[in-house]
Every structure is written in structure tokens, then in C-alpha cells.
Write a protein that holds these residues in place. Sequence first.
Motif, PDB file in Angstrom:
ATOM      1  N   GLN A   1       0.827  -1.205   0.000  1.00 27.76           N
ATOM      2  CA  GLN A   1       0.000   0.000   0.000  1.00 27.76           C
ATOM      3  C   GLN A   1       0.864   1.259   0.000  1.00 27.76           C
ATOM      4  OE1 GLN A   1      -2.753  -0.359   3.276  1.00 27.76           O
ATOM      5  NE2 GLN A   1      -3.858  -2.061   2.318  1.00 27.76           N
ATOM      6  N   ALA A   2       1.951   1.247   0.768  1.00 27.83           N
ATOM      7  CA  ALA A   2       2.843   2.407   0.805  1.00 27.83           C
ATOM      8  C   ALA A   2       3.491   2.626  -0.562  1.00 27.83           C
ATOM      9  CB  ALA A   2       3.917   2.219   1.879  1.00 27.83           C
ATOM     10  N   ALA A   3       3.934   1.541  -1.205  1.00 26.51           N
ATOM     11  CA  ALA A   3       4.548   1.665  -2.527  1.00 26.51           C
ATOM     12  C   ALA A   3       3.540   2.186  -3.542  1.00 26.51           C
ATOM     13  CB  ALA A   3       5.113   0.325  -2.975  1.00 26.51           C
ATOM     14  N   ALA A   4       2.287   1.752  -3.438  1.00 24.41           N
ATOM     15  CA  ALA A   4       1.253   2.212  -4.373  1.00 24.41           C
ATOM     16  C   ALA A   4       1.006   3.709  -4.227  1.00 24.41           C
ATOM     17  CB  ALA A   4      -0.040   1.440  -4.151  1.00 24.41           C
ATOM     18  N   VAL A   5       1.145   4.234  -3.018  1.00 26.93           N
ATOM     19  CA  VAL A   5       0.913   5.657  -2.776  1.00 26.93           C
ATOM     20  C   VAL A   5       2.171   6.476  -3.087  1.00 26.93           C
ATOM     21  CG1 VAL A   5       0.454   7.370  -0.977  1.00 26.93           C
ATOM     22  CG2 VAL A   5      -0.887   5.268  -1.067  1.00 26.93           C
ATOM     23  N   LEU A   6       3.339   6.026  -2.587  1.00 24.76           N
ATOM     24  CA  LEU A   6       4.565   6.808  -2.712  1.00 24.76           C
ATOM     25  C   LEU A   6       5.284   6.626  -4.048  1.00 24.76           C
ATOM     26  CD1 LEU A   6       5.936   6.168   0.884  1.00 24.76           C
ATOM     27  CD2 LEU A   6       4.740   8.194   0.031  1.00 24.76           C
ATOM     28  N   ASP A   7       5.171   5.459  -4.661  1.00 27.22           N
ATOM     29  CA  ASP A   7       5.860   5.180  -5.923  1.00 27.22           C
ATOM     30  C   ASP A   7       4.957   4.342  -6.818  1.00 27.22           C
ATOM     31  OD1 ASP A   7       7.832   5.091  -7.839  1.00 27.22           O
ATOM     32  OD2 ASP A   7       8.919   3.434  -6.904  1.00 27.22           O
ATOM     33  N   PRO A   8       3.856   4.943  -7.309  1.00 29.97           N
ATOM     34  CA  PRO A   8       2.909   4.164  -8.105  1.00 29.97           C
ATOM     35  C   PRO A   8       3.489   3.781  -9.471  1.00 29.97           C
ATOM     36  CG  PRO A   8       2.308   6.473  -8.160  1.00 29.97           C
ATOM     37  CD  PRO A   8       3.457   6.338  -7.186  1.00 29.97           C
ATOM     38  N   VAL A   9       2.999   2.678  -9.998  1.00 27.30           N
ATOM     39  CA  VAL A   9       3.392   2.254 -11.344  1.00 27.30           C
ATOM     40  C   VAL A   9       2.746   3.231 -12.325  1.00 27.30           C
ATOM     41  CG1 VAL A   9       3.238   0.404 -13.040  1.00 27.30           C
ATOM     42  CG2 VAL A   9       3.523  -0.157 -10.620  1.00 27.30           C
ATOM     43  N   PRO A  10       3.543   3.816 -13.239  1.00 22.70           N
ATOM     44  CA  PRO A  10       2.969   4.773 -14.198  1.00 22.70           C
ATOM     45  C   PRO A  10       1.864   4.117 -15.024  1.00 22.70           C
ATOM     46  CG  PRO A  10       5.367   4.828 -14.274  1.00 22.70           C
ATOM     47  CD  PRO A  10       4.986   3.676 -13.401  1.00 22.70           C
ATOM     48  N   ALA A  11       0.810   4.873 -15.291  1.00 19.89           N
ATOM     49  CA  ALA A  11      -0.330   4.353 -16.041  1.00 19.89           C
ATOM     50  C   ALA A  11       0.093   3.875 -17.425  1.00 19.89           C
ATOM     51  CB  ALA A  11      -1.417   5.424 -16.150  1.00 19.89           C
ATOM     52  N   GLU A  12       1.069   4.575 -18.037  1.00 17.65           N
ATOM     53  CA  GLU A  12       1.544   4.170 -19.361  1.00 17.65           C
ATOM     54  C   GLU A  12       2.189   2.794 -19.317  1.00 17.65           C
ATOM     55  OE1 GLU A  12       2.942   7.088 -17.914  1.00 17.65           O
ATOM     56  OE2 GLU A  12       1.305   8.323 -18.650  1.00 17.65           O
TER      57      GLU A  12
END
Length: 155
Positions: free
Chosen positions: A24-35
Amino acid sequence: MNGDERPEGPEEFADGLLEEELRQAAAVLDPVPAELVQAALDAFALHDLDARLAELTFDSLVDALPVRGVTDAPRMLTFRAGEVTVDVEVTEEGLIGQLMPPQSARIEVLGGPQTTHPVIADPLGRFTSDAPPTGPFALRVRTGAEVIVTEWLRA
């Protein structure tokens, strides 16, 4: 319960919670770019489960002897899948190729997510594409009997 299964104890439960919190922290702080997510989904959509993979058997960048005085020779590639051979010449103007044994086919020049350039091979197996590949590319060959996909190569 077999010998490999263990009841989940407090340590395994705590590890699971920690892993979920880190996700969850990685999803908020370093999300995977949508592209990148879209590119991964598109790449998976290009995957043909029934396709045969054509092996690269000749690449002029690796296998050919250099010719003195020739600086911009076209790249020659040969792929083989069973009895079918695909010969391709890559130039700045596009692709020129031939299927052996000669046969009609629909060929798609794959260039990444949502970039395909369809061409038709005539009854002698000859085909051309006016769109030169600008990055990684592969060919998807659809004959009447099968689908063949080449390895991905850089143009």
C-alpha cells in the motif's frame, strides 16, 4: 494437511500484514505509471497462445561478413518455424520479405502496444511494408493453417 503445509502462526500473520502495508505504501509513494500498466496489458494482448515461435536463424548484423566499401547495407533476417521460413530485409524505407514455401498470408508488423502495420503476402509469399520499424519489432504471420510469431528485435 500434508507435510508442506503449516498452520499460520503469529509470525506468518505479522509478515503478511507487513507485506500488505508495504504494498500500500509503494502504491501511494511510488505508483506504477499508467503508461507502463497499459503497455503491459497491451503486450499481453499481443500474445498468441496458439502461435508458433519462429526462431531467428540468420541476422546479417551478427552472421554476415562485412563487405568492404558498403556502409549502409540493409539488415537481412531469416526466421524458421518448422517448415516455414520468413526472410526479411529491413531498410530505411520499410520491410521487404518472402515466405517459403511460397504462400499467401496476412503479416502484421508489430511495433509495440497498439501499433501494427498489416501487409499481405502474395501467392508467391512476397510482401512489403512502407512503414520502417523504428524500435523493437516482430512479425505475426497468419497463414491459412497457423499463426507464427517471430522473436522481437531492434530495428
